[in-house]
Write a protein that holds these residues in place. Structure first.
Motif, PDB file in Angstrom:
ATOM      1  N   GLY B  94       0.964  -1.471  -0.262  1.00 46.91           N
ATOM      2  CA  GLY B  94       0.378   0.342   0.307  1.00 46.91           C
ATOM      3  C   GLY B  94       0.970   1.343   0.314  1.00 46.91           C
ATOM      4  N   PHE B  95       2.524   0.881  -0.011  1.00 45.39           N
ATOM      5  CA  PHE B  95       2.676   2.478  -0.454  1.00 45.39           C
ATOM      6  C   PHE B  95       3.550   1.950  -1.087  1.00 45.39           C
ATOM      7  CE2 PHE B  95       1.996   2.806   4.168  1.00 45.39           C
ATOM      8  CZ  PHE B  95       2.642   1.422   4.845  1.00 45.39           C
ATOM      9  N   TYR B  96       4.549   3.294  -1.373  1.00 42.95           N
ATOM     10  CA  TYR B  96       5.626   3.290  -2.631  1.00 42.95           C
ATOM     11  C   TYR B  96       6.622   2.104  -3.256  1.00 42.95           C
ATOM     12  CZ  TYR B  96       9.650   4.577  -5.616  1.00 42.95           C
ATOM     13  OH  TYR B  96      10.737   4.441  -6.430  1.00 42.95           O
ATOM     14  N   GLY B  97       6.277   1.437  -4.233  1.00 44.73           N
ATOM     15  CA  GLY B  97       6.322   0.751  -4.783  1.00 44.73           C
ATOM     16  C   GLY B  97       7.408   0.572  -5.675  1.00 44.73           C
ATOM     17  N   ASP B  98       9.198  -0.249  -5.605  1.00 43.05           N
ATOM     18  CA  ASP B  98       9.575  -0.128  -7.227  1.00 43.05           C
ATOM     19  C   ASP B  98      10.506  -1.455  -7.473  1.00 43.05           C
ATOM     20  OD1 ASP B  98      11.799   2.328  -5.854  1.00 43.05           O
ATOM     21  OD2 ASP B  98      11.456   0.055  -5.572  1.00 43.05           O
ATOM     22  N   ALA B  99      10.578  -1.828  -8.484  1.00 43.33           N
ATOM     23  CA  ALA B  99      11.873  -3.013  -8.299  1.00 43.33           C
ATOM     24  C   ALA B  99      13.002  -2.004  -9.654  1.00 43.33           C
ATOM     25  CB  ALA B  99      11.296  -4.200  -8.756  1.00 43.33           C
ATOM     26  N   ASN B 100      13.114  -3.874  -9.691  1.00 43.59           N
ATOM     27  CA  ASN B 100      14.994  -3.282 -10.756  1.00 43.59           C
ATOM     28  C   ASN B 100      15.454  -4.598 -11.045  1.00 43.59           C
ATOM     29  OD1 ASN B 100      18.125  -3.317 -10.907  1.00 43.59           O
ATOM     30  ND2 ASN B 100      17.948  -0.805  -9.863  1.00 43.59           N
ATOM     31  N   ILE B 101      15.433  -4.745 -12.344  1.00 48.22           N
ATOM     32  CA  ILE B 101      15.590  -5.429 -13.580  1.00 48.22           C
ATOM     33  C   ILE B 101      16.535  -5.393 -14.337  1.00 48.22           C
ATOM     34  CG2 ILE B 101      13.168  -4.939 -14.431  1.00 48.22           C
ATOM     35  CD1 ILE B 101      12.858  -7.531 -15.335  1.00 48.22           C
ATOM     36  N   GLY B 102      17.449  -7.109 -14.317  1.00 49.83           N
ATOM     37  CA  GLY B 102      18.258  -6.788 -15.593  1.00 49.83           C
ATOM     38  C   GLY B 102      17.874  -7.487 -17.042  1.00 49.83           C
ATOM     39  N   GLY B 103      18.515  -8.009 -17.871  1.00 48.12           N
ATOM     40  CA  GLY B 103      18.969  -8.789 -19.436  1.00 48.12           C
ATOM     41  C   GLY B 103      18.822  -7.621 -19.729  1.00 48.12           C
ATOM     42  N   TYR B 104      17.864  -7.870 -20.994  1.00 45.01           N
ATOM     43  CA  TYR B 104      17.906  -7.564 -22.446  1.00 45.01           C
ATOM     44  C   TYR B 104      16.928  -6.630 -22.644  1.00 45.01           C
ATOM     45  CZ  TYR B 104      21.311 -11.092 -23.023  1.00 45.01           C
ATOM     46  OH  TYR B 104      22.672 -11.972 -22.846  1.00 45.01           O
ATOM     47  N   PHE B 105      15.704  -6.310 -21.831  1.00 43.05           N
ATOM     48  CA  PHE B 105      14.717  -5.803 -22.174  1.00 43.05           C
ATOM     49  C   PHE B 105      15.120  -4.541 -22.178  1.00 43.05           C
ATOM     50  CE2 PHE B 105       9.717  -4.858 -22.680  1.00 43.05           C
ATOM     51  CZ  PHE B 105       9.519  -3.925 -22.113  1.00 43.05           C
ATOM     52  N   GLY B 106      15.919  -3.262 -21.569  1.00 36.70           N
ATOM     53  CA  GLY B 106      15.752  -2.237 -21.112  1.00 36.70           C
ATOM     54  C   GLY B 106      16.626  -1.880 -22.796  1.00 36.70           C
ATOM     55  N   ALA B 107      17.435  -2.928 -22.713  1.00 38.54           N
ATOM     56  CA  ALA B 107      18.544  -2.000 -24.094  1.00 38.54           C
ATOM     57  C   ALA B 107      17.393  -2.162 -25.944  1.00 38.54           C
ATOM     58  CB  ALA B 107      19.664  -3.245 -23.840  1.00 38.54           C
ATOM     59  N   SER B 108      16.864  -3.292 -25.358  1.00 33.20           N
ATOM     60  CA  SER B 108      15.882  -2.769 -26.825  1.00 33.20           C
ATOM     61  C   SER B 108      14.913  -1.626 -26.692  1.00 33.20           C
ATOM     62  CB  SER B 108      15.345  -4.827 -26.466  1.00 33.20           C
ATOM     63  OG  SER B 108      14.616  -4.756 -27.610  1.00 33.20           O
ATOM     64  N   LEU B 109      14.468  -1.907 -25.022  1.00 34.15           N
ATOM     65  CA  LEU B 109      13.998  -0.538 -25.680  1.00 34.15           C
ATOM     66  C   LEU B 109      14.322   0.567 -26.010  1.00 34.15           C
ATOM     67  CD1 LEU B 109      10.520   0.277 -24.810  1.00 34.15           C
ATOM     68  CD2 LEU B 109      11.654   0.994 -22.413  1.00 34.15           C
ATOM     69  N   LYS B 110      16.033   0.849 -25.868  1.00 36.24           N
ATOM     70  CA  LYS B 110      16.457   1.947 -25.720  1.00 36.24           C
ATOM     71  C   LYS B 110      16.961   1.850 -27.278  1.00 36.24           C
ATOM     72  CE  LYS B 110      19.457   4.362 -23.055  1.00 36.24           C
ATOM     73  NZ  LYS B 110      20.035   4.677 -22.211  1.00 36.24           N
ATOM     74  N   PHE B 111      17.393   0.733 -27.622  1.00 36.32           N
ATOM     75  CA  PHE B 111      17.547   0.511 -29.556  1.00 36.32           C
ATOM     76  C   PHE B 111      15.872   1.039 -30.284  1.00 36.32           C
ATOM     77  CE2 PHE B 111      21.430  -0.334 -27.839  1.00 36.32           C
ATOM     78  CZ  PHE B 111      21.512  -1.735 -27.566  1.00 36.32           C
TER      79      PHE B 111
END
Lengths: 138, 635
Positions: B94-111
């Motif tokens: 019920g409070f602020y939530g976040d998460a941090n994740i690796g892999g290839y998705f982030g790079a692909s989004l930027k590409f």
């Protein structure tokens, strides 16, 4: 000021403790299973201690710089002394290069659970062998 | 920003309204980028902007914005920079939530041309977001809804494989997200997880099944020669790092051999720190019984990710992502479960269903203790004999949670709500802070962790700052005195450690989004230089600490806005109960001391809320105003 006043005293204390480890099956059996040969290179004061777990029994050899070791460890005598009380954060010591380890990392890591019982043994060993002045728990 | 900027950023943000179906692309403002760096530096700002007009809303409502942001380094061919971030209000806490994740998705989004995505509203029917360079569409997810993560990942990749010359990357929820399991996660490539705080349930409530992205663009650093020289310099640093060598050889599970020395590994729902069978879950056993290979994230040579296979038996699994240390501990040591094969199976179930392994395993350990103490009966839990070490029962319950079936539906709310449901003294067995189950590092062995868990905006978390990395020893930041001190035993000095670890950590892990594993050997100079070489900015260490400090206060203020106060900064009874034996015998964090010092240093009032002047000095006037309105309304 360094904990140990001389190489001879340091060798007497730590060498004797390593011999005790070699004779304690709870620890020695796991070390022998590893088949490792580990050379500890200490400074302040300078001392080399080799623990040879490759045979049927643990063999401790001081000043052995010739045998090909699988793992080489380097640290000050003070760090070593603190370590055997379980008072050294191993990860931090390695990161800050207060301890330097060279050799196959999986085998080095496998040693750690094996040596855990020694943390309780070291202060007892110091008391029982006339080295109580080095016991931080005294 | 210019279309072909040379600064690591892609230059655009996607805004997707799931209610109306409207999709907009807006340029990434250069000043905004400089002031906030990236990752959650961007994410928290977009989140605040989205909720400021209506700050009271349910985490499972259409009013909960979901923000996905990469960092300026994501997509660069360097170690430890493949990660990216997500945030929303957490359905678990019920409070602020976040998460941090690796892999290839982030790079692909930027590409593909995007630094991040802001998702608002909720769809009336299952959809997935399709991104193929400039082509961005919301598509019907009917044929994927109900399928598990592995099936959806394979299907989407296969269905769209001819649409781009680059491999599509998929981020998806599984049935747990669809079923609104409170700790449902987002899973990328079957084994990378945005695990904590229930971001998968947010997607489930929005009927968002997946994001598919393929990108053919390129990213260019501002100073390629500087980056190349830094990479050369870091080669030796990485070669000499035994921490990196451990990650490369056995991954995070190497901690099983290290943590046991200091009493860091929780055993039997945090009741023990020593166990005769622990070697059954250690790297040696893993290598012998389940290890099946190495994997990595984009651009990273550390390759800390491992694969596992169980060839036969009741826990048989095909080759796939292996359990990390946290999973081995939550499903293994926490449950007194010595079967590494069953832990691998539990890991696969959590990946397939899309569930946070920390919350899931910890909640099961909590349930085992409730069962042991007669608070729940075998009849209550669908006939399962949920005892310590009963691998089959643990696996069965994991699946029930994912399906929200039978007693699984109770546990799917997380252990804190499950304790309310169960009643009696069930809350004595909880290990949550702000409703989030604690990670597998015992604050009784390192008191700074206790403060870190207590004041973390998202709940008990060892990655909400760099306290764990610094006090635990994996990181050494000589440029920042508070992060390079010696840390004598006890609670003294841990408030200043936490403050510095939060400020620097918000820069390092949250804004620049370095990986805390692959980036561990970096000192502050390395990290800031890398960001400057990529972005062309001229940050100093002080600059990034200030930006990090602002992000910490933003996260803290959001969590306060959602109702957290001083009482939520305390550790649960179980974590404040001293061990009777073992390396941390008799030791508990002095939370009174640490919180008092911390509150003073951070300018928090007695309710744990940042003072107005503290926030306005950081340029957080809107947040200050929202908190002021909230506090006034409560008088």
């Amino acid at each position: 000021m360094a904990v140990f006043e001389s190489t001879e005293k340091f060798e007497e204390v730590l060498g004797g403790f390593f011999n005790l480890i070699g004779e304690t099956s709870l620890v020695a059996d796991k070390l022998l299973k590893s088949k490792l040969i580990i050379r500890f290179n200490y400074t302040d004061p300078d001392l080399v201690l080799l623990i040879d777990c490759s045979g049927d029994e643990i063999d401790i050899r001081a000043h052995d710089t010739d045998t090909k070791a699988i793992v080489e460890m380097k640290m000050s005598a003070d760090i070593a002394h603190k370590f055997w009380f379980g008072k050294v954060n191993l990860t931090m010591a390695l990161t800050r290069r207060q301890m330097v380890a060279k050799g196959p990392v999986p085998k080095i890591l496998k040693l750690l659970p094996a040596i855990k019982p020694t943390y309780a043994m070291y202060p007892k060993y110091l008391e029982e062998n006339g080295f109580s002045e080095y016991n931080i728990h005294s | 920003m210019e279309k072909k900027q040379k600064n690591g950023y892609a230059g655009k943000i996607l805004f997707v309204d799931l209610t109306s179906g409207k999709i907009e692309t807006k340029p990434l403002d250069a000043d905004f980028a400089r002031e906030n760096i990236g990752g959650l530096g961007f994410g928290t700002r977009f989140f605040l902007d989205a909720i400021k007009e209506k700050p009271e809303f349910d985490a499972l409502s259409a009013d909960n914005p979901f923000i996905l942001m990469t960092g300026p380094l994501t997509g660069m061919p360097m170690n430890g920079v493949a990660r990216w971030t997500v945030c929303a209000k957490s359905p678990l806490t019920g409070f602020y939530g976040d998460a941090n994740i690796g892999g290839y998705f982030g790079a692909s989004l930027k590409f593909a041309g995007y630094d991040g995505i802001v998702l608002t509203g909720a769809s009336g029917h299952p959809v997935f977001l399709y991104i193929n360079d400039d082509k961005v569409e919301l598509r019907d997810a009917k044929e994927y809804w109900g399928k598990d993560v592995y099936e959806v990942t394979d299907s989407l990749r296969s269905d769209f494989k001819d649409r781009s010359r680059k491999k599509g990357q998929i981020l998806t929820i599984g049935p747990a997200g669809e079923n609104i399991v409170s700790f449902a996660s987002l899973i990328h490539n079957k084994g990378h997880a945005a695990g904590r705080t229930g971001m998968g349930a947010v997607w489930g409530s929005k009927k968002l099944k997946a994001i598919y992205v393929a990108g053919t663009g390129k990213l260019t650093p501002a100073n390629p020669d500087g980056l190349k020289a830094l990479r050369k310099k870091l080669k030796k640093v990485y070669e000499e790092s035994i921490f990196i060598a451990a990650m490369q050889s056995t991954g995070t599970t190497s901690h099983m051999d290290v943590g046991i020395l200091s009493g860091d590994i929780p055993i039997k729902n945090w009741q023990m720190t020593e166990w005769d069978d622990i070697d059954e879950l250690g790297p040696g056993s893993i290598e012998e019984k389940i290890y099946a290979g190495n994997k990595t994230c984009f651009g990273c040579t550390v390759a800390c990710k491992k694969e596992a296979e169980v060839k036969d038996g009741p826990f048989k699994i095909k080759k796939g992502p292996a359990p990390e240390y946290e999973t081995v501990a939550t499903f293994g040591t926490m449950c007194l479960n010595a079967s590494i094969e069953s832990v691998a199976k539990a890991n696969e179930i959590c990946n397939r269903y899309g569930m946070d392994t920390i919350s899931c395993g910890s909640t099961i350990a909590f349930a085992i203790e409730c069962f042991e103490n007669g608070l729940i009966s075998q009849k209550d839990i669908d006939g399962l004999d949920l005892k310590w070490g009963n691998s089959e029962a643990i696996i069965a319950m994991t699946e029930k949670i994912g399906k929200k079936e039978g007693f699984g539906a109770v546990l799917a709310q997380g252990s804190a709500r499950a304790a309310e449901h169960i009643g009696g003294n069930a809350s004595d067995f909880l290990t949550t802070v702000k409703g989030l189950e604690a990670p597998m590092h015992d604050p009784r062995s390192a008191h700074g962790y206790g403060l870190a868990y207590g004041v973390s905006p998202r709940g008990a978390c060892h990655e909400a700052s760099l306290t764990f990395e610094v006090e635990g020893g994996a990181m050494f930041i000589p440029e920042i005195p508070e992060l390079s001190d010696d840390f004598p035993e006890g609670s003294e000095g841990r408030a200043k450690l936490n403050v510095a670890a939060q400020d620097y950590g918000m820069f390092f892990s949250n804004c620049a989004v370095f990986c805390n594993l692959g980036g561990a050997p970096l000192n502050a100079t390395h990290a800031v230089d890398m960001v400057n070489h990529v972005t062309g900015f001229d940050y100093t260490i002080d600059d990034v600490m200030k930006i990090g400090r602002k992000v910490w206060y933003l996260k803290r203020g959001l969590t306060n806005l959602f109702g957290a106060g001083a009482s939520e900064d305390r550790l649960p009874k179980r974590l404040m109960t001293p061990m009777a034996e073992g390396p941390s015998e008799g030791s508990v964090p002095d939370m009174d001391l640490m919180l008092k010092e911390f509150y003073e240093m951070r300018g928090l009032d007695e309710d744990g809320i940042p003072g107005k002047e503290v926030l306005t000095d950081l340029g957080l006037d809107e947040l200050a105003e929202l908190l002021s309105i909230k506090q006034s309304s409560e008088l």
